[in-house]
Write a protein that holds these residues in place. Structure first.
Motif, mmCIF file in Angstrom:
data_model
loop_
_atom_site.group_PDB
_atom_site.id
_atom_site.type_symbol
_atom_site.label_atom_id
_atom_site.label_comp_id
_atom_site.label_asym_id
_atom_site.label_seq_id
_atom_site.Cartn_x
_atom_site.Cartn_y
_atom_site.Cartn_z
ATOM 1 N N LEU A 289 -38.052 78.411 -24.424
ATOM 2 C CA LEU A 289 -39.111 77.802 -25.101
ATOM 3 C C LEU A 289 -40.526 78.624 -24.669
ATOM 4 C CD1 LEU A 289 -38.435 73.936 -25.007
ATOM 5 C CD2 LEU A 289 -38.388 75.432 -27.114
ATOM 6 N N ALA A 290 -40.595 78.674 -23.461
ATOM 7 C CA ALA A 290 -41.723 79.564 -22.972
ATOM 8 C C ALA A 290 -41.888 81.135 -23.348
ATOM 9 C CB ALA A 290 -42.052 79.544 -21.713
ATOM 10 N N ASN A 291 -40.755 81.656 -23.586
ATOM 11 C CA ASN A 291 -40.407 83.186 -24.052
ATOM 12 C C ASN A 291 -40.129 83.213 -25.435
ATOM 13 O OD1 ASN A 291 -40.843 83.939 -21.446
ATOM 14 N ND2 ASN A 291 -39.210 83.266 -20.673
ATOM 15 N N GLY A 292 -40.441 82.252 -26.078
ATOM 16 C CA GLY A 292 -40.254 82.392 -27.876
ATOM 17 C C GLY A 292 -38.646 82.176 -28.426
ATOM 18 N N GLY A 293 -38.010 81.743 -27.505
ATOM 19 C CA GLY A 293 -36.558 81.515 -28.081
ATOM 20 C C GLY A 293 -35.584 82.088 -27.014
ATOM 21 N N ALA A 294 -36.097 83.102 -26.126
ATOM 22 C CA ALA A 294 -35.007 83.878 -25.279
ATOM 23 C C ALA A 294 -35.386 83.668 -23.989
ATOM 24 C CB ALA A 294 -35.295 85.471 -25.898
ATOM 25 N N VAL A 295 -34.311 83.892 -23.127
ATOM 26 C CA VAL A 295 -34.523 83.884 -21.665
ATOM 27 C C VAL A 295 -34.786 85.413 -21.048
ATOM 28 C CG1 VAL A 295 -33.578 83.419 -19.372
ATOM 29 C CG2 VAL A 295 -33.057 81.918 -21.399
ATOM 30 N N ALA A 296 -35.981 85.368 -20.492
ATOM 31 C CA ALA A 296 -36.363 87.012 -20.161
ATOM 32 C C ALA A 296 -35.434 87.363 -19.135
ATOM 33 C CB ALA A 296 -37.664 86.727 -19.301
ATOM 34 N N ALA A 297 -34.958 88.829 -19.339
ATOM 35 C CA ALA A 297 -34.198 89.332 -18.104
ATOM 36 C C ALA A 297 -34.941 89.513 -17.132
ATOM 37 C CB ALA A 297 -33.749 90.821 -18.795
ATOM 38 N N GLY A 298 -34.282 89.231 -15.963
ATOM 39 C CA GLY A 298 -35.185 89.512 -14.468
ATOM 40 C C GLY A 298 -35.711 88.349 -14.344
ATOM 41 N N GLY A 299 -35.945 87.212 -15.033
ATOM 42 C CA GLY A 299 -36.528 86.060 -14.555
ATOM 43 C C GLY A 299 -35.676 85.165 -13.636
ATOM 44 N N SER B 21 -31.410 72.889 -18.267
ATOM 45 C CA SER B 21 -32.742 72.135 -18.737
ATOM 46 C C SER B 21 -33.613 73.534 -18.256
ATOM 47 C CB SER B 21 -33.126 71.273 -17.746
ATOM 48 O OG SER B 21 -34.380 70.663 -17.699
ATOM 49 N N MET B 22 -33.480 74.127 -17.070
ATOM 50 C CA MET B 22 -34.054 75.757 -16.844
ATOM 51 C C MET B 22 -34.236 76.422 -17.844
ATOM 52 S SD MET B 22 -33.386 75.791 -12.702
ATOM 53 C CE MET B 22 -34.323 77.234 -12.620
ATOM 54 N N MET B 23 -32.951 76.714 -18.384
ATOM 55 C CA MET B 23 -32.670 77.677 -19.421
ATOM 56 C C MET B 23 -33.338 77.258 -20.680
ATOM 57 S SD MET B 23 -29.075 78.939 -21.200
ATOM 58 C CE MET B 23 -29.047 80.056 -22.578
ATOM 59 N N SER B 24 -33.446 76.023 -21.057
ATOM 60 C CA SER B 24 -34.156 75.591 -22.329
ATOM 61 C C SER B 24 -35.762 75.872 -22.003
ATOM 62 C CB SER B 24 -33.812 73.979 -22.588
ATOM 63 O OG SER B 24 -34.644 73.580 -23.601
ATOM 64 N N THR B 25 -36.218 75.231 -20.985
ATOM 65 C CA THR B 25 -37.702 75.415 -20.520
ATOM 66 C C THR B 25 -38.181 76.994 -20.693
ATOM 67 O OG1 THR B 25 -37.782 73.501 -19.284
ATOM 68 C CG2 THR B 25 -39.364 74.800 -18.916
ATOM 69 N N ALA B 26 -37.282 77.856 -19.996
ATOM 70 C CA ALA B 26 -37.495 79.280 -20.086
ATOM 71 C C ALA B 26 -37.593 79.937 -21.509
ATOM 72 C CB ALA B 26 -36.560 79.941 -19.319
ATOM 73 N N GLY C 151 -20.761 80.459 -17.145
ATOM 74 C CA GLY C 151 -22.143 80.198 -17.663
ATOM 75 C C GLY C 151 -22.627 79.030 -17.375
ATOM 76 N N ILE C 152 -23.672 78.809 -17.811
ATOM 77 C CA ILE C 152 -24.396 77.551 -17.644
ATOM 78 C C ILE C 152 -23.893 76.345 -18.297
ATOM 79 C CG2 ILE C 152 -26.806 76.409 -18.066
ATOM 80 C CD1 ILE C 152 -28.171 79.380 -17.826
ATOM 81 N N ALA C 153 -23.671 75.220 -17.291
ATOM 82 C CA ALA C 153 -22.877 74.204 -17.586
ATOM 83 C C ALA C 153 -23.898 73.268 -18.579
ATOM 84 C CB ALA C 153 -22.651 73.691 -16.367
ATOM 85 N N ALA C 154 -23.335 72.743 -19.665
ATOM 86 C CA ALA C 154 -24.257 71.883 -20.573
ATOM 87 C C ALA C 154 -24.563 70.695 -19.992
ATOM 88 C CB ALA C 154 -23.347 71.428 -21.641
ATOM 89 N N GLY C 155 -25.881 70.373 -20.098
ATOM 90 C CA GLY C 155 -26.408 68.953 -19.612
ATOM 91 C C GLY C 155 -26.794 69.165 -18.030
ATOM 92 N N SER C 156 -26.731 70.456 -17.516
ATOM 93 C CA SER C 156 -26.964 70.539 -16.170
ATOM 94 C C SER C 156 -28.578 70.807 -15.931
ATOM 95 C CB SER C 156 -26.201 71.614 -15.526
ATOM 96 O OG SER C 156 -26.636 73.005 -16.232
ATOM 97 N N ILE C 157 -29.083 71.156 -14.655
ATOM 98 C CA ILE C 157 -30.183 70.975 -14.234
ATOM 99 C C ILE C 157 -30.403 72.580 -14.650
ATOM 100 C CG2 ILE C 157 -31.807 71.769 -12.366
ATOM 101 C CD1 ILE C 157 -30.310 69.505 -10.692
#
Length: 96
Positions: free
Chosen positions: A50-60, A43-48, A34-40
């Motif tokens: 926030l931009a998608n209302g709390g979820a990471v878009a499938a296929g993004g 940060s990318m997952m958090s930004t994505a 999975g995505i490592a805590a505190g990694s780049i």
């Protein structure tokens, strides 16, 4: 530089990128577990999210990179990485 140098640079650049891709994915935080805590990647997952209302878009981008981090690059992705990087390396060799 000559054509032979460009051909060699294309082959080495493409092969090197294919070998390096899994190492780079892991280094930035897209791991098999999975995505490592505190990694780049985190940060990318958090930004994505926030931009998608709390979820990471499938296929993004984040989802595709995480998939590659878990299972590796598909044949198509491997070809794309090798072709793109090899082409750039060959072009740079011709321009130098």
């Amino acid at each position: 530089m000559g054509l032979l140098t460009a051909v060699i640079a294309t082959a080495v650049g493409g092969a090197g990128a294919v070998v390096a891709a899994p190492l780079v994915l892991t280094a930035v935080g897209f791991t098999a577990g999975g995505i490592a805590a505190g990694s780049i990647a985190a940060s990318m997952m958090s930004t994505a999210a926030l931009a998608n209302g709390g979820a990471v878009a499938a296929g993004g981008t984040v989802a595709l990179l995480q998939s590659a981090g878990v299972v590796g690059l598909s044949a198509g992705a491997t070809g794309a990485v090798a072709g793109t990087t090899g082409g750039i390396a060959g072009l740079v060799a011709l321009l130098i």
